[in-house]
Design a protein around this motif. Structure first.
Motif, PDB file in Angstrom:
ATOM      1  N   THR A   1      40.326  31.147  42.876  1.00 34.15           N
ATOM      2  CA  THR A   1      39.150  32.842  42.590  1.00 34.15           C
ATOM      3  C   THR A   1      39.471  33.228  43.954  1.00 34.15           C
ATOM      4  N   ILE A   2      38.646  34.725  43.406  1.00 31.46           N
ATOM      5  CA  ILE A   2      37.242  35.340  44.008  1.00 31.46           C
ATOM      6  C   ILE A   2      36.316  35.571  43.452  1.00 31.46           C
ATOM      7  N   TYR A   3      35.502  35.503  44.622  1.00 33.01           N
ATOM      8  CA  TYR A   3      34.098  36.052  44.115  1.00 33.01           C
ATOM      9  C   TYR A   3      33.959  37.561  44.996  1.00 33.01           C
ATOM     10  N   ILE A   4      33.394  38.415  44.200  1.00 32.71           N
ATOM     11  CA  ILE A   4      33.406  39.559  44.787  1.00 32.71           C
ATOM     12  C   ILE A   4      31.777  39.717  44.860  1.00 32.71           C
ATOM     13  N   THR A   5      30.617  39.793  45.761  1.00 32.74           N
ATOM     14  CA  THR A   5      29.415  40.191  46.558  1.00 32.74           C
ATOM     15  C   THR A   5      29.820  41.576  46.671  1.00 32.74           C
ATOM     16  N   ARG A   6      28.395  41.991  46.425  1.00 35.97           N
ATOM     17  CA  ARG A   6      28.083  43.315  46.791  1.00 35.97           C
ATOM     18  C   ARG A   6      28.339  43.785  48.884  1.00 35.97           C
ATOM     19  N   TYR A   7      28.648  42.507  49.329  1.00 37.67           N
ATOM     20  CA  TYR A   7      29.007  42.822  51.009  1.00 37.67           C
ATOM     21  C   TYR A   7      30.045  42.191  51.225  1.00 37.67           C
ATOM     22  N   PHE A   8      30.480  40.974  50.835  1.00 39.64           N
ATOM     23  CA  PHE A   8      31.909  40.820  51.103  1.00 39.64           C
ATOM     24  C   PHE A   8      32.141  39.716  49.879  1.00 39.64           C
ATOM     25  N   VAL A   9      33.960  39.367  50.097  1.00 40.02           N
ATOM     26  CA  VAL A   9      34.708  39.355  49.222  1.00 40.02           C
ATOM     27  C   VAL A   9      34.647  36.954  49.780  1.00 40.02           C
ATOM     28  N   ILE A  10      34.957  36.916  48.741  1.00 41.15           N
ATOM     29  CA  ILE A  10      35.110  35.013  49.220  1.00 41.15           C
ATOM     30  C   ILE A  10      36.681  34.345  48.016  1.00 41.15           C
ATOM     31  N   SER A  11      36.854  34.334  49.201  1.00 41.89           N
ATOM     32  CA  SER A  11      38.599  33.523  48.457  1.00 41.89           C
ATOM     33  C   SER A  11      38.272  32.119  48.158  1.00 41.89           C
ATOM     34  N   GLU A  12      39.358  30.906  47.678  1.00 42.91           N
ATOM     35  CA  GLU A  12      38.963  30.247  47.536  1.00 42.91           C
ATOM     36  C   GLU A  12      40.284  29.672  46.490  1.00 42.91           C
ATOM     37  N   LEU A  13      41.635  29.540  47.471  1.00 42.26           N
ATOM     38  CA  LEU A  13      42.607  29.192  47.204  1.00 42.26           C
ATOM     39  C   LEU A  13      43.393  28.429  46.226  1.00 42.26           C
ATOM     40  N   ASN A  14      44.090  28.061  45.881  1.00 41.94           N
ATOM     41  CA  ASN A  14      45.200  26.664  44.789  1.00 41.94           C
ATOM     42  C   ASN A  14      46.132  26.448  46.064  1.00 41.94           C
ATOM     43  N   GLU A  15      46.021  24.764  46.415  1.00 41.81           N
ATOM     44  CA  GLU A  15      46.441  23.429  47.028  1.00 41.81           C
ATOM     45  C   GLU A  15      48.004  23.909  46.742  1.00 41.81           C
ATOM     46  N   GLY A  16      48.689  24.549  48.231  1.00 44.63           N
ATOM     47  CA  GLY A  16      49.963  24.304  48.043  1.00 44.63           C
ATOM     48  C   GLY A  16      50.638  25.550  48.070  1.00 44.63           C
ATOM     49  N   ILE A  17      49.424  27.021  47.965  1.00 48.27           N
ATOM     50  CA  ILE A  17      50.125  27.766  47.517  1.00 48.27           C
ATOM     51  C   ILE A  17      50.863  28.526  49.162  1.00 48.27           C
ATOM     52  N   HIS A  18      51.614  29.779  48.897  1.00 47.63           N
ATOM     53  CA  HIS A  18      52.104  30.045  49.725  1.00 47.63           C
ATOM     54  C   HIS A  18      51.698  31.990  49.863  1.00 47.63           C
ATOM     55  N   VAL A  19      50.687  32.250  50.976  1.00 42.75           N
ATOM     56  CA  VAL A  19      50.390  33.666  50.485  1.00 42.75           C
ATOM     57  C   VAL A  19      51.011  34.572  50.880  1.00 42.75           C
ATOM     58  N   ASP A  20      51.457  35.198  49.852  1.00 43.10           N
ATOM     59  CA  ASP A  20      52.933  36.593  51.096  1.00 43.10           C
ATOM     60  C   ASP A  20      52.212  37.852  50.342  1.00 43.10           C
ATOM     61  N   TYR A  21      52.717  38.851  50.342  1.00 44.31           N
ATOM     62  CA  TYR A  21      52.429  40.382  50.527  1.00 44.31           C
ATOM     63  C   TYR A  21      52.640  40.108  48.588  1.00 44.31           C
ATOM     64  N   THR A  22      53.214  39.125  47.698  1.00 40.56           N
ATOM     65  CA  THR A  22      53.075  39.940  46.917  1.00 40.56           C
ATOM     66  C   THR A  22      51.158  39.405  46.097  1.00 40.56           C
ATOM     67  N   ILE A  23      51.000  38.297  46.717  1.00 38.36           N
ATOM     68  CA  ILE A  23      49.605  37.705  46.419  1.00 38.36           C
ATOM     69  C   ILE A  23      48.235  38.499  47.583  1.00 38.36           C
ATOM     70  N   ALA A  24      49.048  38.812  48.663  1.00 41.49           N
ATOM     71  CA  ALA A  24      47.838  39.734  48.886  1.00 41.49           C
ATOM     72  C   ALA A  24      47.358  40.729  48.411  1.00 41.49           C
ATOM     73  N   SER A  25      48.660  42.154  48.175  1.00 46.32           N
ATOM     74  CA  SER A  25      48.503  42.982  47.550  1.00 46.32           C
ATOM     75  C   SER A  25      47.420  42.781  45.858  1.00 46.32           C
ATOM     76  N   GLU A  26      47.626  41.524  45.216  1.00 48.21           N
ATOM     77  CA  GLU A  26      46.824  41.379  43.922  1.00 48.21           C
ATOM     78  C   GLU A  26      45.575  40.761  44.495  1.00 48.21           C
TER      79      GLU A  26
END
Length: 143
Positions: free
Chosen positions: A23-48
């Protein structure tokens, strides 16, 4: 602590965007990400993740990024180099770590990110640091 359980979720307006990987939370000044247990953040996920606020990027809006690592997952540090070359909308980044291993990983990532990257031990610390950056502090005080 999850963002929605923090005092900031009541103080800051935000848009919540759910993905299969977190999940991401988009505020006016910053974005907060809270990603799931065990995933691997690669270029595909970063692009999404980036596509979720690409309209703001096209408008030239600058934001901060907070990775609230409440879960354990892997991240390709090389992505920071790719990101630095492709995008210029991030003012700074903060990584909230909840254990020593995550803190060590964030120390490695710090070497790849060209802008300011702060390692934090709480979401509170990350949000306070982000809100006091020169790029945002004047606007936070007027709200």
């Amino acid at each position: 602590m999850k963002f929605e359980n923090s005092k900031y979720s009541k103080l800051l307006g935000y848009k919540k965007v759910d993905f299969p990987f977190g999940t991401i939370y988009i505020t006016r000044y910053f974005v907060i990400s809270e990603l799931n247990e065990g995933i691997h953040v690669d270029y595909t996920i970063a692009s999404e993740l980036i596509n979720a606020f690409s309209e703001d990027i096209r408008k030239g809006i600058k934001v901060g990024y907070i990775a609230n690592r409440i879960n354990s997952y892997s991240f390709e540090p090389q992505l920071w180099l790719d990101f630095n070359n492709e995008y210029d909308f991030l003012v700074a980044s903060a990584i909230v770590t909840y254990n020593d291993f995550s803190y060590l990983n964030s120390s490695l990532e710090k070497h790849f990110f060209k802008k300011s990257l702060k390692r934090c031990h709480s979401l509170y610390e990350a949000i306070e640091w982000m809100s006091n950056l020169n790029e945002f502090s004047k606007e936070f005080k007027h709200e």
